[in-house]
Write an enzyme that holds these catalytic residues in place. Structure first.
Site, PDB file in Angstrom:
ATOM      1  N   HIS A  59      54.024 117.631  43.532  1.00 15.12           N
ATOM      2  CA  HIS A  59      53.121 116.731  44.266  1.00 15.12           C
ATOM      3  C   HIS A  59      51.717 116.880  43.704  1.00 15.12           C
ATOM      4  O   HIS A  59      51.329 117.952  43.267  1.00 15.12           O
ATOM      5  CB  HIS A  59      53.117 117.076  45.762  1.00 15.12           C
ATOM      6  CG  HIS A  59      52.581 115.974  46.612  1.00 15.12           C
ATOM      7  ND1 HIS A  59      51.245 115.851  46.888  1.00 15.12           N
ATOM      8  CD2 HIS A  59      53.195 114.928  47.222  1.00 15.12           C
ATOM      9  CE1 HIS A  59      51.069 114.767  47.643  1.00 15.12           C
ATOM     10  NE2 HIS A  59      52.230 114.197  47.857  1.00 15.12           N
TER      11      HIS A  59
ATOM     12  N   GLU B  50      60.148 113.306  49.577  1.00 16.17           N
ATOM     13  CA  GLU B  50      61.202 112.372  49.180  1.00 16.17           C
ATOM     14  C   GLU B  50      62.586 113.013  49.204  1.00 16.17           C
ATOM     15  O   GLU B  50      63.592 112.331  49.370  1.00 16.17           O
ATOM     16  CB  GLU B  50      60.925 111.826  47.768  1.00 16.17           C
ATOM     17  CG  GLU B  50      59.568 111.205  47.568  1.00 16.17           C
ATOM     18  CD  GLU B  50      59.429 109.854  48.241  1.00 16.17           C
ATOM     19  OE1 GLU B  50      60.260 109.538  49.104  1.00 16.17           O
ATOM     20  OE2 GLU B  50      58.490 109.126  47.919  1.00 16.17           O
TER      21      GLU B  50
HETATM   22  N1  ACO Z   1      60.133 118.375  37.652  1.00 16.97           N
HETATM   23  C1  ACO Z   1      59.834 119.081  36.559  1.00 16.97           C
HETATM   24  N2  ACO Z   1      58.579 119.370  36.169  1.00 16.97           N
HETATM   25  C2  ACO Z   1      57.586 118.900  36.914  1.00 16.97           C
HETATM   26  C3  ACO Z   1      57.807 118.155  38.094  1.00 16.97           C
HETATM   27  C4  ACO Z   1      59.142 117.908  38.445  1.00 16.97           C
HETATM   28  N3  ACO Z   1      59.450 117.202  39.534  1.00 16.97           N
HETATM   29  N4  ACO Z   1      56.632 117.821  38.644  1.00 16.97           N
HETATM   30  C5  ACO Z   1      55.683 118.317  37.848  1.00 16.97           C
HETATM   31  N5  ACO Z   1      56.253 118.987  36.811  1.00 16.97           N
HETATM   32  C6  ACO Z   1      55.561 119.694  35.737  1.00 16.97           C
HETATM   33  C7  ACO Z   1      55.119 118.710  34.669  1.00 16.97           C
HETATM   34  O1  ACO Z   1      56.101 118.603  33.662  1.00 16.97           O
HETATM   35  C8  ACO Z   1      53.848 119.332  34.166  1.00 16.97           C
HETATM   36  O2  ACO Z   1      54.183 120.355  33.256  1.00 16.97           O
HETATM   37  P1  ACO Z   1      53.291 120.618  31.923  1.00 16.97           P
HETATM   38  O3  ACO Z   1      51.924 120.949  32.446  1.00 16.97           O
HETATM   39  O4  ACO Z   1      54.010 121.724  31.247  1.00 16.97           O
HETATM   40  O5  ACO Z   1      53.315 119.309  31.180  1.00 16.97           O
HETATM   41  C9  ACO Z   1      53.245 119.995  35.401  1.00 16.97           C
HETATM   42  O6  ACO Z   1      54.354 120.226  36.284  1.00 16.97           O
HETATM   43  C10 ACO Z   1      52.203 119.142  36.113  1.00 16.97           C
HETATM   44  O7  ACO Z   1      52.720 117.830  36.342  1.00 16.97           O
HETATM   45  P2  ACO Z   1      51.801 116.519  36.513  1.00 16.97           P
HETATM   46  O8  ACO Z   1      52.601 115.332  36.089  1.00 16.97           O
HETATM   47  O9  ACO Z   1      50.472 116.737  35.852  1.00 16.97           O
HETATM   48  O10 ACO Z   1      51.559 116.477  38.078  1.00 16.97           O
HETATM   49  P3  ACO Z   1      51.043 115.192  38.874  1.00 16.97           P
HETATM   50  O11 ACO Z   1      50.234 115.704  39.996  1.00 16.97           O
HETATM   51  O12 ACO Z   1      50.387 114.176  37.997  1.00 16.97           O
HETATM   52  O13 ACO Z   1      52.422 114.538  39.368  1.00 16.97           O
HETATM   53  C11 ACO Z   1      54.288 113.910  40.646  1.00 16.97           C
HETATM   54  C12 ACO Z   1      52.895 114.575  40.664  1.00 16.97           C
HETATM   55  C13 ACO Z   1      54.183 112.484  40.033  1.00 16.97           C
HETATM   56  C14 ACO Z   1      54.784 113.775  42.097  1.00 16.97           C
HETATM   57  C15 ACO Z   1      55.253 114.793  39.832  1.00 16.97           C
HETATM   58  O14 ACO Z   1      55.355 116.068  40.422  1.00 16.97           O
HETATM   59  C16 ACO Z   1      56.627 114.147  39.674  1.00 16.97           C
HETATM   60  O15 ACO Z   1      56.818 113.341  38.748  1.00 16.97           O
HETATM   61  N6  ACO Z   1      57.639 114.504  40.554  1.00 16.97           N
HETATM   62  C17 ACO Z   1      58.938 113.901  40.519  1.00 16.97           C
HETATM   63  C18 ACO Z   1      58.933 112.524  41.191  1.00 16.97           C
HETATM   64  C19 ACO Z   1      58.779 112.621  42.698  1.00 16.97           C
HETATM   65  O16 ACO Z   1      59.428 113.416  43.373  1.00 16.97           O
HETATM   66  N7  ACO Z   1      57.899 111.749  43.251  1.00 16.97           N
HETATM   67  C20 ACO Z   1      57.643 111.666  44.692  1.00 16.97           C
HETATM   68  C21 ACO Z   1      56.324 112.273  45.032  1.00 16.97           C
HETATM   69  S1  ACO Z   1      56.021 112.301  46.785  1.00 16.97           S
HETATM   70  C22 ACO Z   1      55.297 110.803  47.133  1.00 16.97           C
HETATM   71  O17 ACO Z   1      54.720 110.157  46.331  1.00 16.97           O
HETATM   72  C23 ACO Z   1      55.444 110.260  48.517  1.00 16.97           C
END
Ligand code: ACO
Length: 368
Positions: free
Chosen positions: A249, A304
Protein backbone atom coordinates in the site's frame (compact mmCIF):
# COMPACT_ATOMS: atom_id res chain seq x y z
CA UNK A 1 15.40 25.53 -13.23
CA UNK A 2 12.70 25.66 -10.56
CA UNK A 3 14.38 24.24 -7.44
CA UNK A 4 11.24 23.80 -5.34
CA UNK A 5 10.84 20.18 -4.16
CA UNK A 6 8.78 17.86 -6.34
CA UNK A 7 7.50 14.46 -5.19
CA UNK A 8 6.51 12.09 -8.04
CA UNK A 9 2.98 10.80 -7.50
CA UNK A 10 2.68 13.60 -4.90
CA UNK A 11 3.78 10.97 -2.35
CA UNK A 12 4.01 12.55 1.10
CA UNK A 13 2.72 15.94 -0.12
CA UNK A 14 0.04 17.63 1.99
CA UNK A 15 -2.53 18.73 -0.59
CA UNK A 16 -5.41 19.75 1.68
CA UNK A 17 -7.09 19.43 5.06
CA UNK A 18 -9.95 17.15 6.05
CA UNK A 19 -11.92 16.20 9.14
CA UNK A 20 -13.42 13.11 7.48
CA UNK A 21 -11.03 10.16 7.44
CA UNK A 22 -7.65 9.75 9.14
CA UNK A 23 -5.33 7.16 7.62
CA UNK A 24 -2.45 6.43 9.99
CA UNK A 25 -0.19 4.36 7.79
CA UNK A 26 2.55 3.77 10.36
CA UNK A 27 0.23 2.37 13.02
CA UNK A 28 -2.28 0.73 10.67
CA UNK A 29 -5.19 2.79 12.04
CA UNK A 30 -8.17 4.22 10.18
CA UNK A 31 -10.84 6.47 11.68
CA UNK A 32 -13.88 8.27 10.23
CA UNK A 33 -14.46 11.55 12.08
CA UNK A 34 -12.47 10.02 14.94
CA UNK A 35 -14.33 6.70 15.19
CA UNK A 36 -12.16 3.59 14.55
CA UNK A 37 -13.09 1.47 11.54
CA UNK A 38 -13.34 -1.71 13.65
CA UNK A 39 -16.06 -0.13 15.83
CA UNK A 40 -17.92 1.27 12.84
CA UNK A 41 -17.98 -2.18 11.21
CA UNK A 42 -18.93 -3.95 14.44
CA UNK A 43 -21.61 -1.56 15.71
CA UNK A 44 -22.68 0.63 12.79
CA UNK A 45 -24.42 0.46 9.43
CA UNK A 46 -23.44 2.03 6.12
CA UNK A 47 -26.43 4.40 6.38
CA UNK A 48 -25.16 5.68 9.74
CA UNK A 49 -21.59 5.95 8.45
CA UNK A 50 -22.74 7.90 5.39
CA UNK A 51 -24.72 10.34 7.57
CA UNK A 52 -21.69 10.67 9.86
CA UNK A 53 -19.47 11.55 6.90
CA UNK A 54 -21.99 13.99 5.37
CA UNK A 55 -23.15 15.76 8.53
CA UNK A 56 -20.54 15.10 11.24
CA UNK A 57 -23.12 13.57 13.60
CA UNK A 58 -23.54 9.92 14.53
CA UNK A 59 -27.26 9.17 14.17
CA UNK A 60 -28.83 6.63 16.55
CA UNK A 61 -30.36 5.06 13.45
CA UNK A 62 -30.45 5.86 9.75
CA UNK A 63 -32.20 4.48 6.70
CA UNK A 64 -30.74 4.70 3.21
CA UNK A 65 -32.64 2.64 0.63
CA UNK A 66 -31.65 2.39 -3.03
CA UNK A 67 -33.38 4.91 -5.33
CA UNK A 68 -35.61 4.31 -8.38
CA UNK A 69 -33.89 4.95 -11.71
CA UNK A 70 -35.15 7.86 -13.84
CA UNK A 71 -36.39 6.73 -17.27
CA UNK A 72 -33.54 8.51 -19.05
CA UNK A 73 -30.93 6.69 -16.92
CA UNK A 74 -32.59 3.35 -17.73
CA UNK A 75 -32.66 4.25 -21.43
CA UNK A 76 -28.95 5.09 -21.32
CA UNK A 77 -28.12 1.81 -19.59
CA UNK A 78 -30.16 -0.12 -22.15
CA UNK A 79 -28.29 1.65 -24.96
CA UNK A 80 -24.87 0.49 -23.72
CA UNK A 81 -23.31 -2.63 -25.27
CA UNK A 82 -23.54 -5.59 -22.84
CA UNK A 83 -19.74 -5.77 -22.99
CA UNK A 84 -19.36 -2.28 -21.46
CA UNK A 85 -17.22 -2.04 -18.33
CA UNK A 86 -19.53 -1.81 -15.28
CA UNK A 87 -17.57 1.28 -14.15
CA UNK A 88 -18.46 2.94 -17.46
CA UNK A 89 -22.14 2.11 -16.83
CA UNK A 90 -21.89 3.70 -13.40
CA UNK A 91 -20.15 6.81 -14.73
CA UNK A 92 -22.78 7.12 -17.50
CA UNK A 93 -25.57 6.90 -14.90
CA UNK A 94 -24.06 9.73 -12.87
CA UNK A 95 -23.58 11.83 -15.96
CA UNK A 96 -27.19 11.37 -17.14
CA UNK A 97 -28.49 12.08 -13.62
CA UNK A 98 -26.44 15.29 -13.58
CA UNK A 99 -27.72 16.36 -16.98
CA UNK A 100 -31.36 15.87 -15.94
CA UNK A 101 -31.17 17.29 -12.42
CA UNK A 102 -28.59 20.01 -13.03
CA UNK A 103 -27.47 20.02 -9.37
CA UNK A 104 -26.46 23.55 -8.46
CA UNK A 105 -23.66 25.12 -6.45
CA UNK A 106 -23.01 24.72 -3.59
CA UNK A 107 -23.51 20.93 -3.35
CA UNK A 108 -25.94 19.69 -0.68
CA UNK A 109 -26.37 16.66 1.57
CA UNK A 110 -29.56 15.84 -0.34
CA UNK A 111 -27.60 15.69 -3.59
CA UNK A 112 -25.02 13.44 -1.89
CA UNK A 113 -27.77 11.12 -0.65
CA UNK A 114 -29.44 11.05 -4.07
CA UNK A 115 -26.27 10.02 -5.91
CA UNK A 116 -25.24 7.47 -3.28
CA UNK A 117 -28.64 5.77 -3.36
CA UNK A 118 -28.94 5.86 -7.16
CA UNK A 119 -25.66 4.10 -7.93
CA UNK A 120 -26.53 0.59 -6.56
CA UNK A 121 -29.83 0.54 -8.50
CA UNK A 122 -27.96 1.52 -11.66
CA UNK A 123 -25.23 -1.11 -11.27
CA UNK A 124 -27.79 -3.83 -10.51
CA UNK A 125 -29.91 -2.75 -13.50
CA UNK A 126 -26.91 -2.78 -15.85
CA UNK A 127 -25.83 -6.22 -14.59
CA UNK A 128 -29.30 -7.58 -15.39
CA UNK A 129 -29.79 -5.77 -18.71
CA UNK A 130 -26.49 -7.15 -20.04
CA UNK A 131 -27.80 -10.67 -19.33
CA UNK A 132 -31.09 -9.97 -21.10
CA UNK A 133 -33.01 -9.65 -17.80
CA UNK A 134 -35.34 -6.85 -16.73
CA UNK A 135 -34.20 -4.43 -13.98
CA UNK A 136 -35.93 -4.73 -10.61
CA UNK A 137 -37.58 -1.84 -8.75
CA UNK A 138 -36.02 -0.88 -5.40
CA UNK A 139 -37.48 -2.24 -2.19
CA UNK A 140 -37.78 0.79 0.11
CA UNK A 141 -37.52 -1.27 3.25
CA UNK A 142 -34.03 -2.56 2.53
CA UNK A 143 -30.79 -0.74 3.30
CA UNK A 144 -28.40 0.09 0.49
CA UNK A 145 -26.29 -3.11 0.48
CA UNK A 146 -29.32 -5.41 0.90
CA UNK A 147 -31.25 -3.42 -1.71
CA UNK A 148 -28.39 -3.78 -4.17
CA UNK A 149 -28.32 -7.57 -3.73
CA UNK A 150 -32.12 -7.70 -4.07
CA UNK A 151 -32.10 -5.69 -7.31
CA UNK A 152 -29.17 -7.70 -8.66
CA UNK A 153 -30.47 -11.22 -7.99
CA UNK A 154 -34.24 -10.61 -7.92
CA UNK A 155 -34.78 -12.25 -4.55
CA UNK A 156 -34.61 -11.21 -0.92
CA UNK A 157 -30.97 -11.46 0.18
CA UNK A 158 -29.81 -13.72 2.96
CA UNK A 159 -29.53 -11.39 6.02
CA UNK A 160 -25.98 -12.57 6.76
CA UNK A 161 -24.89 -11.80 3.20
CA UNK A 162 -26.55 -8.37 3.36
CA UNK A 163 -24.81 -7.65 6.66
CA UNK A 164 -21.44 -8.78 5.23
CA UNK A 165 -21.84 -6.50 2.20
CA UNK A 166 -22.90 -3.62 4.46
CA UNK A 167 -19.67 -4.16 6.44
CA UNK A 168 -17.71 -4.11 3.19
CA UNK A 169 -19.45 -0.84 2.23
CA UNK A 170 -18.40 0.66 5.58
CA UNK A 171 -14.73 -0.26 5.05
CA UNK A 172 -14.83 1.21 1.53
CA UNK A 173 -16.64 4.44 2.41
CA UNK A 174 -13.71 6.78 2.95
CA UNK A 175 -9.91 6.78 2.76
CA UNK A 176 -8.35 10.22 2.79
CA UNK A 177 -6.80 11.75 -0.33
CA UNK A 178 -6.81 8.66 -2.54
CA UNK A 179 -6.69 9.36 -6.29
CA UNK A 180 -10.46 9.30 -6.91
CA UNK A 181 -11.31 11.47 -3.91
CA UNK A 182 -8.62 13.97 -4.88
CA UNK A 183 -10.05 14.04 -8.43
CA UNK A 184 -13.51 14.78 -6.99
CA UNK A 185 -12.10 17.63 -4.89
CA UNK A 186 -10.21 19.15 -7.81
CA UNK A 187 -13.41 19.20 -9.88
CA UNK A 188 -15.44 20.64 -7.00
CA UNK A 189 -12.84 23.34 -6.45
CA UNK A 190 -13.77 24.86 -9.83
CA UNK A 191 -17.37 25.25 -8.53
CA UNK A 192 -18.48 22.51 -10.89
CA UNK A 193 -21.40 20.32 -9.73
CA UNK A 194 -21.43 17.19 -7.58
CA UNK A 195 -22.37 14.87 -10.49
CA UNK A 196 -19.33 16.04 -12.47
CA UNK A 197 -17.14 15.47 -9.41
CA UNK A 198 -18.45 11.91 -8.92
CA UNK A 199 -18.06 11.17 -12.66
CA UNK A 200 -14.40 12.17 -12.39
CA UNK A 201 -13.96 10.08 -9.24
CA UNK A 202 -15.42 6.99 -10.92
CA UNK A 203 -13.06 7.54 -13.85
CA UNK A 204 -10.07 7.70 -11.50
CA UNK A 205 -11.13 4.61 -9.58
CA UNK A 206 -11.53 2.57 -12.76
CA UNK A 207 -7.74 2.29 -13.14
CA UNK A 208 -6.13 -0.98 -11.99
CA UNK A 209 -3.76 0.81 -9.59
CA UNK A 210 -6.74 2.06 -7.61
CA UNK A 211 -9.93 0.01 -7.86
CA UNK A 212 -9.06 -3.00 -9.94
CA UNK A 213 -7.27 -5.36 -7.53
CA UNK A 214 -9.93 -7.50 -5.79
CA UNK A 215 -10.94 -9.44 -8.87
CA UNK A 216 -7.25 -10.11 -9.48
CA UNK A 217 -7.00 -11.58 -5.97
CA UNK A 218 -9.63 -14.12 -7.01
CA UNK A 219 -7.68 -14.98 -10.18
CA UNK A 220 -4.46 -15.29 -8.17
CA UNK A 221 -5.97 -17.75 -5.67
CA UNK A 222 -7.62 -19.63 -8.52
CA UNK A 223 -4.24 -20.06 -10.21
CA UNK A 224 -2.55 -21.11 -6.95
CA UNK A 225 -5.31 -23.68 -6.48
CA UNK A 226 -4.00 -25.46 -3.35
CA UNK A 227 -1.85 -24.83 -0.27
CA UNK A 228 0.70 -27.38 -1.57
CA UNK A 229 1.15 -25.40 -4.78
CA UNK A 230 1.34 -21.99 -3.07
CA UNK A 231 5.07 -21.82 -2.38
CA UNK A 232 6.13 -22.65 -5.94
CA UNK A 233 3.55 -20.22 -7.36
CA UNK A 234 4.53 -17.32 -5.08
CA UNK A 235 8.26 -17.84 -5.68
CA UNK A 236 7.68 -17.99 -9.42
CA UNK A 237 5.63 -14.78 -9.43
CA UNK A 238 8.14 -12.88 -7.29
CA UNK A 239 11.11 -14.19 -9.33
CA UNK A 240 9.43 -12.82 -12.46
CA UNK A 241 9.09 -9.44 -10.70
CA UNK A 242 5.28 -9.65 -10.53
CA UNK A 243 3.17 -8.00 -7.83
CA UNK A 244 1.22 -10.15 -5.41
CA UNK A 245 -2.34 -8.87 -5.58
CA UNK A 246 -3.83 -7.75 -2.28
CA UNK A 247 -0.46 -6.83 -0.73
CA UNK A 248 1.38 -3.52 -0.32
CA UNK A 249 0.00 0.00 0.00
CA UNK A 250 1.16 3.55 -0.67
CA UNK A 251 0.33 4.69 2.87
CA UNK A 252 0.12 1.66 5.18
CA UNK A 253 3.37 0.34 6.62
CA UNK A 254 1.38 -2.04 8.82
CA UNK A 255 -1.49 -4.49 8.35
CA UNK A 256 -4.38 -2.63 6.68
CA UNK A 257 -7.06 -2.31 9.39
CA UNK A 258 -9.78 -2.73 6.76
CA UNK A 259 -8.31 -6.11 5.79
CA UNK A 260 -8.46 -7.19 9.46
CA UNK A 261 -12.11 -6.09 9.75
CA UNK A 262 -13.10 -7.83 6.52
CA UNK A 263 -11.21 -11.01 7.40
CA UNK A 264 -13.33 -11.15 10.53
CA UNK A 265 -16.50 -10.66 8.46
CA UNK A 266 -15.41 -13.30 5.93
CA UNK A 267 -14.76 -15.82 8.69
CA UNK A 268 -18.43 -15.59 9.65
CA UNK A 269 -19.71 -16.23 6.12
CA UNK A 270 -21.16 -19.50 4.91
CA UNK A 271 -20.04 -21.10 1.66
CA UNK A 272 -16.48 -19.77 1.39
CA UNK A 273 -14.78 -21.87 4.10
CA UNK A 274 -12.49 -23.75 1.67
CA UNK A 275 -11.63 -20.63 -0.28
CA UNK A 276 -10.90 -18.77 2.95
CA UNK A 277 -8.69 -21.56 4.28
CA UNK A 278 -6.58 -21.31 1.15
CA UNK A 279 -6.60 -17.49 1.33
CA UNK A 280 -5.34 -17.48 4.94
CA UNK A 281 -2.58 -20.01 4.20
CA UNK A 282 -1.46 -18.08 1.09
CA UNK A 283 -1.55 -14.80 3.00
CA UNK A 284 0.80 -16.11 5.71
CA UNK A 285 3.23 -17.45 3.15
CA UNK A 286 3.04 -14.34 0.94
CA UNK A 287 3.74 -11.97 3.84
CA UNK A 288 6.73 -14.11 4.87
CA UNK A 289 8.14 -14.08 1.35
CA UNK A 290 7.59 -10.35 0.88
CA UNK A 291 9.46 -9.75 4.14
CA UNK A 292 12.40 -11.89 2.98
CA UNK A 293 12.60 -10.07 -0.34
CA UNK A 294 11.93 -6.53 0.92
CA UNK A 295 13.37 -6.46 4.46
CA UNK A 296 13.38 -2.63 4.43
CA UNK A 297 9.89 -2.07 2.99
CA UNK A 298 7.04 -3.39 5.14
CA UNK A 299 4.57 -5.06 2.77
CA UNK A 300 1.39 -6.34 4.38
CA UNK A 301 -2.04 -7.49 3.30
CA UNK A 302 -4.24 -4.67 1.98
CA UNK A 303 -8.02 -4.27 1.98
CA UNK A 304 -8.48 -5.87 -1.43
CA UNK A 305 -7.39 -9.31 -0.24
CA UNK A 306 -10.32 -9.94 2.08
CA UNK A 307 -12.67 -7.71 0.09
CA UNK A 308 -12.37 -10.41 -2.56
CA UNK A 309 -13.50 -13.03 -0.02
CA UNK A 310 -16.54 -11.03 1.09
CA UNK A 311 -17.63 -10.04 -2.41
CA UNK A 312 -17.26 -13.59 -3.62
CA UNK A 313 -19.09 -14.86 -0.56
CA UNK A 314 -22.17 -12.73 -1.31
CA UNK A 315 -22.24 -14.12 -4.84
CA UNK A 316 -21.01 -11.16 -6.89
CA UNK A 317 -19.29 -11.94 -10.19
CA UNK A 318 -15.64 -10.71 -10.10
CA UNK A 319 -16.17 -8.23 -12.94
CA UNK A 320 -18.58 -6.29 -10.67
CA UNK A 321 -16.00 -6.00 -7.84
CA UNK A 322 -14.47 -2.63 -8.90
CA UNK A 323 -17.88 -1.01 -9.46
CA UNK A 324 -19.11 -2.37 -6.12
CA UNK A 325 -16.08 -0.73 -4.49
CA UNK A 326 -17.19 2.49 -6.21
CA UNK A 327 -20.72 2.12 -4.73
CA UNK A 328 -19.21 2.02 -1.24
CA UNK A 329 -16.97 5.06 -1.87
CA UNK A 330 -19.90 7.31 -2.87
CA UNK A 331 -20.40 8.41 0.76
CA UNK A 332 -16.75 9.46 1.06
CA UNK A 333 -16.53 11.13 -2.35
CA UNK A 334 -19.65 13.18 -1.78
CA UNK A 335 -18.62 14.07 1.80
CA UNK A 336 -15.34 15.38 0.39
CA UNK A 337 -17.27 17.36 -2.23
CA UNK A 338 -19.28 19.00 0.59
CA UNK A 339 -16.15 19.63 2.66
CA UNK A 340 -14.28 21.14 -0.31
CA UNK A 341 -17.20 23.40 -1.20
CA UNK A 342 -17.61 24.60 2.39
CA UNK A 343 -14.10 26.14 2.41
CA UNK A 344 -13.36 26.31 -1.28
CA UNK A 345 -10.24 27.50 -2.99
CA UNK A 346 -9.46 26.56 -6.59
CA UNK A 347 -6.96 23.65 -6.61
CA UNK A 348 -4.34 24.67 -9.10
CA UNK A 349 -0.80 23.53 -8.28
CA UNK A 350 2.38 24.47 -10.11
CA UNK A 351 4.30 22.20 -12.43
CA UNK A 352 8.05 22.18 -13.07
CA UNK A 353 8.72 22.91 -16.73
CA UNK A 354 11.34 20.53 -18.15
CA UNK A 355 10.93 21.26 -21.89
CA UNK A 356 12.91 23.40 -24.34
CA UNK A 357 14.24 26.77 -23.31
CA UNK A 358 12.47 29.65 -25.07
CA UNK A 359 13.33 29.63 -28.80
CA UNK A 360 12.09 30.94 -32.14
CA UNK A 361 10.10 29.08 -34.78
CA UNK A 362 12.22 27.82 -37.72
CA UNK A 363 12.83 30.71 -40.13
CA UNK A 364 11.57 33.36 -37.70
CA UNK A 365 14.06 35.76 -36.15
CA UNK A 366 13.44 36.65 -32.55
CA UNK A 367 12.01 40.19 -32.02
CA UNK A 368 11.91 40.89 -35.78
N1 ACO B 1 4.07 -7.67 -4.49
C1 ACO B 1 5.40 -7.70 -4.65
N2 ACO B 1 6.20 -6.64 -4.46
C2 ACO B 1 5.62 -5.49 -4.12
C3 ACO B 1 4.22 -5.37 -3.92
C4 ACO B 1 3.46 -6.53 -4.12
N3 ACO B 1 2.13 -6.51 -3.97
N4 ACO B 1 3.92 -4.11 -3.58
C5 ACO B 1 5.07 -3.43 -3.57
N5 ACO B 1 6.10 -4.27 -3.88
C6 ACO B 1 7.52 -3.92 -3.94
C7 ACO B 1 7.84 -3.28 -5.28
O1 ACO B 1 8.26 -4.25 -6.21
C8 ACO B 1 8.93 -2.31 -4.92
O2 ACO B 1 10.14 -3.02 -4.84
P1 ACO B 1 11.54 -2.37 -5.37
O3 ACO B 1 11.71 -1.14 -4.52
O4 ACO B 1 12.52 -3.45 -5.14
O5 ACO B 1 11.29 -2.04 -6.81
C9 ACO B 1 8.57 -1.85 -3.51
O6 ACO B 1 7.76 -2.90 -2.97
C10 ACO B 1 7.80 -0.54 -3.46
O7 ACO B 1 6.69 -0.60 -4.36
P2 ACO B 1 6.01 0.70 -5.03
O8 ACO B 1 5.39 0.29 -6.32
O9 ACO B 1 6.99 1.84 -5.06
O10 ACO B 1 4.88 1.07 -3.98
P3 ACO B 1 3.64 2.02 -4.29
O11 ACO B 1 3.33 2.72 -3.03
O12 ACO B 1 3.85 2.90 -5.49
O13 ACO B 1 2.50 0.97 -4.70
C11 ACO B 1 0.67 -0.50 -4.66
C12 ACO B 1 1.43 0.61 -3.90
C13 ACO B 1 0.29 0.00 -6.08
C14 ACO B 1 -0.63 -0.81 -3.89
C15 ACO B 1 1.56 -1.75 -4.74
O14 ACO B 1 1.87 -2.21 -3.44
C16 ACO B 1 0.92 -2.86 -5.57
O15 ACO B 1 1.06 -2.86 -6.80
N6 ACO B 1 0.21 -3.86 -4.92
C17 ACO B 1 -0.48 -4.90 -5.62
C18 ACO B 1 -1.82 -4.41 -6.18
C19 ACO B 1 -2.84 -4.17 -5.08
O16 ACO B 1 -3.04 -4.98 -4.18
N7 ACO B 1 -3.56 -3.02 -5.19
C20 ACO B 1 -4.61 -2.64 -4.25
C21 ACO B 1 -4.14 -1.56 -3.33
S1 ACO B 1 -5.36 -1.14 -2.10
C22 ACO B 1 -6.34 0.05 -2.82
O17 ACO B 1 -5.98 0.73 -3.71
C23 ACO B 1 -7.74 0.19 -2.33
Amino acid sequence: MDERPYSPGLEGVLAGETSLGKVDGERGRLTYRGYPIEELVRAGTYAQVAELLWTGDWPASAHLPTAPLPESVLAALRALPPTSHPMDALRTTTSVWGAINRPGWPPTVDQARALTSLAPSALAAFARIRQGLEPIEPNDELELAAGFLYQLFGQMPDPAAARALDAYFITGAEHGFNASTFAARVITSTQSDIASAVCGAIGAMKGPLHGGAPSEVVNQLHEIGSVEHAEVWLDGALDRGERLMGFGHRVYRAYDPRAAALRHVAEGMAGIADWLKLAVAVEDMAQRKLKERHPDRPLFTNVEYYAAAVLQGVGLPPDLFPATFALSRHAGWTAHVLEQAAANRLIRPDVRYVGHAERSLPGVTANS
